[in-house]
Design a protein around this motif. Structure first.
Motif, PDB file in Angstrom:
ATOM      1  N   ILE A   1      27.389  16.429   4.031  1.00 12.91           N
ATOM      2  CA  ILE A   1      27.089  17.289   2.880  1.00 12.91           C
ATOM      3  C   ILE A   1      26.284  18.534   3.275  1.00 12.91           C
ATOM      4  O   ILE A   1      26.661  19.647   2.896  1.00 12.91           O
ATOM      5  CB  ILE A   1      26.398  16.472   1.773  1.00 12.91           C
ATOM      6  N   PRO A   2      25.169  18.406   4.025  1.00 10.39           N
ATOM      7  CA  PRO A   2      24.445  19.623   4.404  1.00 10.39           C
ATOM      8  C   PRO A   2      25.289  20.570   5.260  1.00 10.39           C
ATOM      9  O   PRO A   2      25.214  21.796   5.098  1.00 10.39           O
ATOM     10  CB  PRO A   2      23.246  19.119   5.193  1.00 10.39           C
ATOM     11  N   VAL A   3      26.077  20.015   6.161  1.00  5.08           N
ATOM     12  CA  VAL A   3      26.909  20.862   7.019  1.00  5.08           C
ATOM     13  C   VAL A   3      27.937  21.616   6.180  1.00  5.08           C
ATOM     14  O   VAL A   3      28.144  22.831   6.361  1.00  5.08           O
ATOM     15  CB  VAL A   3      27.597  20.021   8.121  1.00  5.08           C
ATOM     16  N   ILE A   4      28.553  20.945   5.236  1.00  8.54           N
ATOM     17  CA  ILE A   4      29.553  21.594   4.377  1.00  8.54           C
ATOM     18  C   ILE A   4      28.909  22.657   3.487  1.00  8.54           C
ATOM     19  O   ILE A   4      29.424  23.780   3.375  1.00  8.54           O
ATOM     20  CB  ILE A   4      30.296  20.539   3.531  1.00  8.54           C
ATOM     21  N   LEU A   5      27.759  22.334   2.880  1.00  4.71           N
ATOM     22  CA  LEU A   5      27.099  23.289   1.992  1.00  4.71           C
ATOM     23  C   LEU A   5      26.631  24.536   2.740  1.00  4.71           C
ATOM     24  O   LEU A   5      26.822  25.661   2.261  1.00  4.71           O
ATOM     25  CB  LEU A   5      25.923  22.620   1.284  1.00  4.71           C
ATOM     26  N   MET A   6      26.021  24.348   3.892  1.00  3.97           N
ATOM     27  CA  MET A   6      25.548  25.511   4.644  1.00  3.97           C
ATOM     28  C   MET A   6      26.710  26.322   5.206  1.00  3.97           C
ATOM     29  O   MET A   6      26.642  27.557   5.266  1.00  3.97           O
ATOM     30  CB  MET A   6      24.618  25.065   5.773  1.00  3.97           C
ATOM     31  N   THR A   7      27.783  25.649   5.591  1.00  7.60           N
ATOM     32  CA  THR A   7      28.962  26.362   6.060  1.00  7.60           C
ATOM     33  C   THR A   7      29.571  27.195   4.930  1.00  7.60           C
ATOM     34  O   THR A   7      29.955  28.350   5.140  1.00  7.60           O
ATOM     35  CB  THR A   7      30.002  25.382   6.624  1.00  7.60           C
ATOM     36  N   LEU A   8      29.625  26.626   3.743  1.00  6.05           N
ATOM     37  CA  LEU A   8      30.147  27.382   2.592  1.00  6.05           C
ATOM     38  C   LEU A   8      29.252  28.572   2.256  1.00  6.05           C
ATOM     39  O   LEU A   8      29.749  29.658   1.952  1.00  6.05           O
ATOM     40  CB  LEU A   8      30.295  26.462   1.379  1.00  6.05           C
ATOM     41  N   PHE A   9      27.939  28.365   2.310  1.00  9.40           N
ATOM     42  CA  PHE A   9      27.022  29.466   2.014  1.00  9.40           C
ATOM     43  C   PHE A   9      27.189  30.616   3.003  1.00  9.40           C
ATOM     44  O   PHE A   9      27.324  31.778   2.610  1.00  9.40           O
ATOM     45  CB  PHE A   9      25.568  28.967   2.032  1.00  9.40           C
ATOM     46  N   TRP A  10      27.189  30.289   4.301  1.00  4.08           N
ATOM     47  CA  TRP A  10      27.302  31.358   5.298  1.00  4.08           C
ATOM     48  C   TRP A  10      28.711  31.931   5.346  1.00  4.08           C
ATOM     49  O   TRP A  10      28.896  33.089   5.728  1.00  4.08           O
ATOM     50  CB  TRP A  10      26.824  30.889   6.666  1.00  4.08           C
ATOM     51  N   ALA A  11      29.717  31.148   4.945  1.00  5.88           N
ATOM     52  CA  ALA A  11      31.070  31.703   4.817  1.00  5.88           C
ATOM     53  C   ALA A  11      31.111  32.713   3.678  1.00  5.88           C
ATOM     54  O   ALA A  11      31.774  33.750   3.783  1.00  5.88           O
ATOM     55  CB  ALA A  11      32.083  30.589   4.582  1.00  5.88           C
ATOM     56  N   LEU A  12      30.389  32.429   2.618  1.00  2.00           N
ATOM     57  CA  LEU A  12      30.290  33.384   1.505  1.00  2.00           C
ATOM     58  C   LEU A  12      29.657  34.682   1.983  1.00  2.00           C
ATOM     59  O   LEU A  12      30.158  35.774   1.685  1.00  2.00           O
ATOM     60  CB  LEU A  12      29.459  32.768   0.371  1.00  2.00           C
TER      61      LEU A  12
ATOM     62  N   PHE B   1      22.473  29.126  14.384  1.00  2.76           N
ATOM     63  CA  PHE B   1      21.083  28.714  14.583  1.00  2.76           C
ATOM     64  C   PHE B   1      20.762  27.498  13.726  1.00  2.76           C
ATOM     65  O   PHE B   1      20.147  26.539  14.198  1.00  2.76           O
ATOM     66  CB  PHE B   1      20.136  29.870  14.239  1.00  2.76           C
ATOM     67  N   TRP B   2      21.176  27.522  12.463  1.00  2.00           N
ATOM     68  CA  TRP B   2      20.924  26.382  11.586  1.00  2.00           C
ATOM     69  C   TRP B   2      21.630  25.135  12.121  1.00  2.00           C
ATOM     70  O   TRP B   2      21.052  24.052  12.133  1.00  2.00           O
ATOM     71  CB  TRP B   2      21.399  26.679  10.160  1.00  2.00           C
ATOM     72  N   LEU B   3      22.881  25.259  12.536  1.00  2.00           N
ATOM     73  CA  LEU B   3      23.633  24.112  13.024  1.00  2.00           C
ATOM     74  C   LEU B   3      22.981  23.509  14.269  1.00  2.00           C
ATOM     75  O   LEU B   3      22.865  22.287  14.389  1.00  2.00           O
ATOM     76  CB  LEU B   3      25.081  24.508  13.327  1.00  2.00           C
TER      77      LEU B   3
END
Length: 81
Positions: free
Chosen positions: A6-17, A49-51
């Protein structure tokens, strides 16, 4: 600590935005391509960096476990000045 998707998907979606959607909807102007480049590089860098920080928490690098005899030997050798 186990990995959670869940955190990986949410942060990926945010930075993809930030890196994909925002550069597309930027207003026209003389510096549009520069701002697009800045947004894309920022999104990729921050996401990476977050990942790395997130993954590092799953298998942290902990210092070596020293035995008492090793600590005493180090103190005897390095402690004399």
């Amino acid at each position: 600590m186990g990995a959670s998707a869940i955190p990986v998907i949410l942060m990926t979606l945010f930075w993809a935005l930030v890196g994909i959607v925002l550069p597309i909807i930027l207003p026209k102007g003389p510096n549009r391509s520069l701002m697009q480049c800045i947004l894309i590089i920022t999104a990729v860098s921050c996401w990476l960096f977050w990942l790395c920080c997130y993954m590092h928490q799953m298998n942290p690098l902990i210092g070596p476990a020293l035995h008492n005899t090793t600590i005493i030997a180090i103190n005897d050798i390095w402690g004399k000045k």
